[in-house]
Design a protein around this motif. Structure first.
Motif, mmCIF file in Angstrom:
data_model
loop_
_atom_site.group_PDB
_atom_site.id
_atom_site.type_symbol
_atom_site.label_atom_id
_atom_site.label_comp_id
_atom_site.label_asym_id
_atom_site.label_seq_id
_atom_site.Cartn_x
_atom_site.Cartn_y
_atom_site.Cartn_z
ATOM 1 N N LEU A 11 0.825 -1.210 0.000
ATOM 2 C CA LEU A 11 0.000 0.000 0.000
ATOM 3 C C LEU A 11 0.860 1.261 0.000
ATOM 4 C CD1 LEU A 11 -2.825 -1.075 2.445
ATOM 5 C CD2 LEU A 11 -3.086 -0.487 0.037
ATOM 6 N N GLY A 12 1.980 1.216 0.697
ATOM 7 C CA GLY A 12 2.898 2.350 0.673
ATOM 8 C C GLY A 12 3.469 2.577 -0.714
ATOM 9 N N ALA A 13 3.808 1.479 -1.404
ATOM 10 C CA ALA A 13 4.327 1.608 -2.769
ATOM 11 C C ALA A 13 3.262 2.175 -3.705
ATOM 12 C CB ALA A 13 4.808 0.244 -3.264
ATOM 13 N N VAL A 14 2.021 1.739 -3.541
ATOM 14 C CA VAL A 14 0.930 2.277 -4.359
ATOM 15 C C VAL A 14 0.755 3.759 -4.072
ATOM 16 C CG1 VAL A 14 -1.577 2.213 -4.695
ATOM 17 C CG2 VAL A 14 -0.267 0.091 -4.672
ATOM 18 N N VAL A 36 -7.007 10.443 -5.824
ATOM 19 C CA VAL A 36 -7.966 9.502 -5.226
ATOM 20 C C VAL A 36 -7.279 8.172 -4.926
ATOM 21 C CG1 VAL A 36 -10.048 8.151 -5.693
ATOM 22 C CG2 VAL A 36 -9.993 10.573 -6.254
ATOM 23 N N VAL A 37 -6.455 7.688 -5.857
ATOM 24 C CA VAL A 37 -5.735 6.428 -5.637
ATOM 25 C C VAL A 37 -4.773 6.565 -4.459
ATOM 26 C CG1 VAL A 37 -4.112 4.786 -6.669
ATOM 27 C CG2 VAL A 37 -5.975 5.730 -8.043
ATOM 28 N N VAL A 42 -3.693 5.288 1.349
ATOM 29 C CA VAL A 42 -3.478 5.707 2.738
ATOM 30 C C VAL A 42 -4.605 5.175 3.627
ATOM 31 C CG1 VAL A 42 -3.364 7.714 4.257
ATOM 32 C CG2 VAL A 42 -2.109 7.716 2.102
ATOM 33 N N ALA A 43 -5.842 5.227 3.136
ATOM 34 C CA ALA A 43 -6.962 4.676 3.900
ATOM 35 C C ALA A 43 -6.795 3.167 4.092
ATOM 36 C CB ALA A 43 -8.281 4.984 3.204
ATOM 37 N N GLY A 44 -6.315 2.479 3.071
ATOM 38 C CA GLY A 44 -6.038 1.050 3.209
ATOM 39 C C GLY A 44 -4.965 0.782 4.248
ATOM 40 N N SER A 45 -3.963 1.650 4.314
ATOM 41 C CA SER A 45 -2.920 1.503 5.338
ATOM 42 C C SER A 45 -3.508 1.658 6.734
ATOM 43 C CB SER A 45 -1.816 2.536 5.129
ATOM 44 O OG SER A 45 -1.212 2.374 3.879
ATOM 45 N N VAL A 57 -12.699 8.188 7.960
ATOM 46 C CA VAL A 57 -12.571 9.639 7.876
ATOM 47 C C VAL A 57 -11.770 10.019 6.646
ATOM 48 C CG1 VAL A 57 -11.499 11.629 9.008
ATOM 49 C CG2 VAL A 57 -12.917 10.069 10.331
ATOM 50 N N GLN A 58 -10.710 9.277 6.375
ATOM 51 C CA GLN A 58 -9.890 9.520 5.187
ATOM 52 C C GLN A 58 -10.728 9.393 3.915
ATOM 53 O OE1 GLN A 58 -6.512 10.151 5.077
ATOM 54 N NE2 GLN A 58 -6.248 9.979 2.893
#
Length: 163
Positions: A11-14, A36-37, A42-45, A57-58
Protein backbone atom coordinates in the motif's frame (compact mmCIF):
# COMPACT_ATOMS: atom_id res chain seq x y z
CA UNK A 1 7.76 -10.39 7.90
CA UNK A 2 4.04 -10.87 8.43
CA UNK A 3 1.24 -10.50 5.92
CA UNK A 4 0.28 -7.16 7.48
CA UNK A 5 3.84 -5.89 6.94
CA UNK A 6 3.77 -6.98 3.30
CA UNK A 7 0.39 -5.35 2.79
CA UNK A 8 1.63 -2.11 4.37
CA UNK A 9 4.66 -2.11 2.07
CA UNK A 10 2.46 -2.75 -0.97
CA UNK A 11 0.00 0.00 0.00
CA UNK A 12 2.90 2.35 0.67
CA UNK A 13 4.33 1.61 -2.77
CA UNK A 14 0.93 2.28 -4.36
CA UNK A 15 0.59 5.55 -2.42
CA UNK A 16 4.08 6.73 -3.38
CA UNK A 17 3.67 5.69 -7.02
CA UNK A 18 0.28 7.34 -7.35
CA UNK A 19 1.58 10.43 -5.55
CA UNK A 20 4.39 10.62 -8.08
CA UNK A 21 1.81 10.41 -10.87
CA UNK A 22 -0.19 13.23 -9.23
CA UNK A 23 2.84 15.46 -9.47
CA UNK A 24 4.05 14.37 -12.90
CA UNK A 25 0.86 14.15 -14.97
CA UNK A 26 0.22 17.14 -17.22
CA UNK A 27 -3.57 16.70 -17.07
CA UNK A 28 -5.28 18.26 -14.07
CA UNK A 29 -8.26 15.91 -13.97
CA UNK A 30 -6.01 12.87 -14.18
CA UNK A 31 -3.94 14.32 -11.34
CA UNK A 32 -7.14 14.53 -9.28
CA UNK A 33 -7.95 10.91 -10.06
CA UNK A 34 -4.43 9.80 -9.12
CA UNK A 35 -4.94 11.72 -5.89
CA UNK A 36 -7.97 9.50 -5.23
CA UNK A 37 -5.74 6.43 -5.64
CA UNK A 38 -3.11 7.90 -3.30
CA UNK A 39 -5.63 8.76 -0.60
CA UNK A 40 -7.30 5.36 -1.01
CA UNK A 41 -3.96 3.63 -0.41
CA UNK A 42 -3.48 5.71 2.74
CA UNK A 43 -6.96 4.68 3.90
CA UNK A 44 -6.04 1.05 3.21
CA UNK A 45 -2.92 1.50 5.34
CA UNK A 46 -5.09 2.76 8.18
CA UNK A 47 -7.26 -0.34 7.84
CA UNK A 48 -4.22 -2.62 8.04
CA UNK A 49 -3.11 -0.79 11.18
CA UNK A 50 -6.59 -1.41 12.73
CA UNK A 51 -7.54 2.29 12.72
CA UNK A 52 -10.92 1.87 11.08
CA UNK A 53 -12.22 5.26 12.19
CA UNK A 54 -9.29 7.06 10.58
CA UNK A 55 -9.71 5.01 7.42
CA UNK A 56 -13.35 6.01 7.08
CA UNK A 57 -12.57 9.64 7.88
CA UNK A 58 -9.89 9.52 5.19
CA UNK A 59 -12.33 8.13 2.64
CA UNK A 60 -15.25 10.39 3.56
CA UNK A 61 -13.40 13.66 4.01
CA UNK A 62 -10.50 13.50 1.60
CA UNK A 63 -11.60 11.14 -1.15
CA UNK A 64 -15.27 11.99 -0.92
CA UNK A 65 -15.15 15.72 -0.32
CA UNK A 66 -11.83 17.39 -1.05
CA UNK A 67 -11.07 15.60 -4.31
CA UNK A 68 -14.64 16.02 -5.55
CA UNK A 69 -14.46 19.72 -4.66
CA UNK A 70 -11.14 20.01 -6.51
CA UNK A 71 -12.50 18.35 -9.64
CA UNK A 72 -15.75 20.34 -9.40
CA UNK A 73 -13.84 23.62 -9.13
CA UNK A 74 -11.62 22.71 -12.08
CA UNK A 75 -14.61 21.91 -14.23
CA UNK A 76 -16.47 25.05 -13.12
CA UNK A 77 -13.64 27.43 -13.97
CA UNK A 78 -13.25 26.03 -17.49
CA UNK A 79 -9.50 25.96 -16.94
CA UNK A 80 -7.44 24.18 -19.57
CA UNK A 81 -7.48 20.55 -18.55
CA UNK A 82 -4.76 19.17 -20.78
CA UNK A 83 -1.07 19.90 -21.01
CA UNK A 84 -0.22 23.53 -21.66
CA UNK A 85 3.19 24.23 -23.21
CA UNK A 86 3.26 27.83 -22.01
CA UNK A 87 2.87 26.73 -18.37
CA UNK A 88 5.34 23.85 -18.40
CA UNK A 89 8.56 24.43 -16.54
CA UNK A 90 11.71 22.33 -16.34
CA UNK A 91 11.35 19.69 -13.66
CA UNK A 92 14.95 19.56 -12.50
CA UNK A 93 14.52 22.38 -9.97
CA UNK A 94 11.55 20.70 -8.31
CA UNK A 95 13.32 17.33 -8.34
CA UNK A 96 16.36 18.93 -6.74
CA UNK A 97 14.30 20.57 -3.99
CA UNK A 98 12.26 17.39 -3.40
CA UNK A 99 15.34 15.19 -3.29
CA UNK A 100 17.08 17.56 -0.90
CA UNK A 101 14.04 17.64 1.36
CA UNK A 102 13.81 13.83 1.33
CA UNK A 103 17.50 13.46 2.20
CA UNK A 104 17.20 16.07 4.94
CA UNK A 105 14.17 14.38 6.49
CA UNK A 106 15.85 10.98 6.26
CA UNK A 107 18.94 12.32 8.02
CA UNK A 108 16.74 13.96 10.65
CA UNK A 109 14.89 10.69 11.37
CA UNK A 110 18.10 8.67 11.53
CA UNK A 111 19.64 11.22 13.90
CA UNK A 112 16.52 11.42 16.07
CA UNK A 113 15.83 7.71 16.48
CA UNK A 114 19.25 6.09 15.92
CA UNK A 115 17.52 2.91 14.65
CA UNK A 116 15.94 2.26 18.04
CA UNK A 117 12.48 0.91 18.54
CA UNK A 118 10.08 3.45 19.97
CA UNK A 119 7.43 2.33 22.41
CA UNK A 120 3.95 2.67 20.97
CA UNK A 121 1.45 4.76 22.92
CA UNK A 122 -1.63 3.07 24.31
CA UNK A 123 -4.27 2.47 21.66
CA UNK A 124 -6.81 5.22 21.26
CA UNK A 125 -10.54 5.05 21.16
CA UNK A 126 -13.08 6.93 19.10
CA UNK A 127 -14.14 8.75 22.26
CA UNK A 128 -10.63 10.03 22.99
CA UNK A 129 -10.11 10.98 19.35
CA UNK A 130 -13.40 12.88 19.25
CA UNK A 131 -12.58 14.69 22.47
CA UNK A 132 -9.18 15.72 21.11
CA UNK A 133 -10.59 16.88 17.78
CA UNK A 134 -13.49 18.85 19.23
CA UNK A 135 -11.50 20.39 22.06
CA UNK A 136 -8.26 21.38 20.35
CA UNK A 137 -8.75 21.19 16.58
CA UNK A 138 -12.14 22.81 16.00
CA UNK A 139 -10.76 26.14 14.78
CA UNK A 140 -8.45 24.64 12.08
CA UNK A 141 -11.33 22.52 10.77
CA UNK A 142 -13.57 25.57 10.58
CA UNK A 143 -10.87 27.61 8.83
CA UNK A 144 -10.44 24.88 6.22
CA UNK A 145 -14.19 24.70 5.65
CA UNK A 146 -14.41 28.47 5.12
CA UNK A 147 -11.41 28.34 2.78
CA UNK A 148 -13.01 25.57 0.70
CA UNK A 149 -16.30 27.47 0.59
CA UNK A 150 -14.48 30.61 -0.58
CA UNK A 151 -12.73 28.59 -3.29
CA UNK A 152 -16.05 27.20 -4.49
CA UNK A 153 -17.69 30.64 -4.54
CA UNK A 154 -14.67 32.02 -6.38
CA UNK A 155 -14.91 29.26 -8.99
CA UNK A 156 -18.60 30.02 -9.54
CA UNK A 157 -17.90 33.75 -9.89
CA UNK A 158 -15.03 33.17 -12.33
CA UNK A 159 -17.06 30.75 -14.46
CA UNK A 160 -20.04 33.08 -14.91
CA UNK A 161 -20.26 34.70 -18.31
CA UNK A 162 -19.65 38.42 -18.31
CA UNK A 163 -22.74 40.57 -18.77
Amino acid sequence: MTAADLLLVALGAVAVGAGFRVVRTPHLVRAGLWLVVTLGAVAGSYLVLAAELLAWVQVLLYVGAVVVLLLFAVMLTRAPIGASPDLDRPGWAGALVGGGAALGLGALFVDAYRWRKVAAPPPGTAERLGAEVFQHWVLPFEVVSVLLLAALVGAVVISRPEA
